[in-house]
Design an enzyme around this catalytic site. Sequence first.
Site, PDB file in Angstrom:
ATOM      1  CE  LYS A   1       2.132   9.825   7.460  1.00 62.16           C
ATOM      2  NZ  LYS A   1       2.176  10.621   8.688  1.00 62.16           N
TER       3      LYS A   1
ATOM      4  CD  GLN B   1       4.887   5.349  13.568  1.00 59.31           C
ATOM      5  OE1 GLN B   1       4.946   5.703  14.739  1.00 59.31           O
ATOM      6  NE2 GLN B   1       3.755   5.189  12.937  1.00 59.31           N
TER       7      GLN B   1
ATOM      8  CE  LYS C   1       5.153   8.987  17.430  1.00 56.65           C
ATOM      9  NZ  LYS C   1       3.935   8.386  16.844  1.00 56.65           N
TER      10      LYS C   1
ATOM     11  CG  ASP D   1       2.000  10.717  19.271  1.00 57.05           C
ATOM     12  OD1 ASP D   1       2.372  10.825  20.445  1.00 57.05           O
ATOM     13  OD2 ASP D   1       1.720   9.612  18.761  1.00 57.05           O
TER      14      ASP D   1
ATOM     15  CB  THR E   1      -5.214   5.913  16.507  1.00 54.97           C
ATOM     16  OG1 THR E   1      -4.398   6.613  15.567  1.00 54.97           O
ATOM     17  CG2 THR E   1      -4.316   5.027  17.359  1.00 54.97           C
TER      18      THR E   1
END
Length: 452
Positions: free
Chosen positions: A97, A118, A133, A173, A217
Amino acid sequence: MTETLTALPASVREVFQTVVARNPHEPEFQQAVHEVLVSIAPVLDEHPQFVDGGILERIVEPERQIMFRVPWVDDAGRLQVNRGYRVQFSSVLGPYKGGLRFHPSVNLSIVKFLGFEQIFKNALTGQGIGGAKGGSDFDPHGRSDAEVMRFCQSFMSELYRHLGEHTDVPAGDIGVGAREIGYLFGQYRKITNRHESGMFTGKGVQWGGAEVRTEATGYGAVFFAEEMLHVERRSLEGMRVSVSGSGNVAIYAIDKAWQLGATPVTASDSSGYVVDEEGIDVALLRQVKEQERARISEYATRRPHARFVEGARPWEVPVDVAIPSATQNELDENDARALIGNGVRAVAEGANMPSTPGAVAALQSAGVLFGPGKAANAGGVATSALEMSQNASRQRWSFSDSERKLRSIMKDVHDAAFEAADRYGHGGDYVVGANSAGFERVAHAMLAQGVI
């Protein structure tokens, strides 16, 4: 960096030296590994089985690294070629993830540092997800929707074979928002002939996305800052807050700071920053950055009490709380000393590793509450896991329900980091606490599942 490892066991030093030798041109990755190895020293002392079981040697090496070319044709009919990446670091706690980043700065070192971070961030959430990622050096800024679509379709035409709701679940992202996610998911669906909603998070709410995922976030970083302040019997109410960046994370950090009674006074982009003594107008900031895709200076031209400072970062502005939310290593030691000199009480990282090691050391030495990114910005991936749960059960939760779950998770993340720091003799050190708590969960699972 090596000098701070001298007090550690030879086996740990050897692991870092191997990382440097194998990855000689990857400074961001080396920096991330160094921080973790130094901060988990107390865990290794208490759990020698982690060293004996080769956990360190395995955890610093990705399970899989994927690099590929991404050819596409621009609106003028010219062939363009970018490079795509996906680094699948650890699946011991669940499917890989982590987000996809489209930005010219993306290279293997950046992707590996983000994927390594992560692992521990995802472990801290307790949501049963691994670490990965990916991304590309493609820059979506200034590109037409048709160009972005063609790039995303080419990118996914290679990456799709490595994804799936039980294998690897990407998200957005930097440079990957709702537009890009839509194109990527559409191509995955076309190629696989499966409407596998749970294989991508950050989707539109109308087609499988979760409420609060867009805000998560930024909201989460503010929630974490609030939890740190609660330890000192303080709250955000009445405090001045400095936020860097003007993307998704920054906008919603500013938004939540307002909601909790604080006054956020800055925002920035690569051209400089704006300071607004009356507080950042969120609606205007979104208009300038999300709709018009203009420079941050445009905000100041439309806001009488705001001023634009070209080529600088916002850390010289006197504030009580700082939330760096732009990119890695954006807050250096000089910036930290400026914040300290102006009386900052807490720093919560909204971005991934936005503070240099020198900045972190200066802030902690001055007694500033410091929330590292792998804890403070875990709200995005935590809500992604909630989105996966909703997709799996064909359910849809309300905004208020989702935000309540997010706040509860961020409190749990804070408490896990705080308690681990205290347990290992580093009370108040959230860097040690976050790394230790996340590492423990991953290491126990790795031992239980054997040498794989």
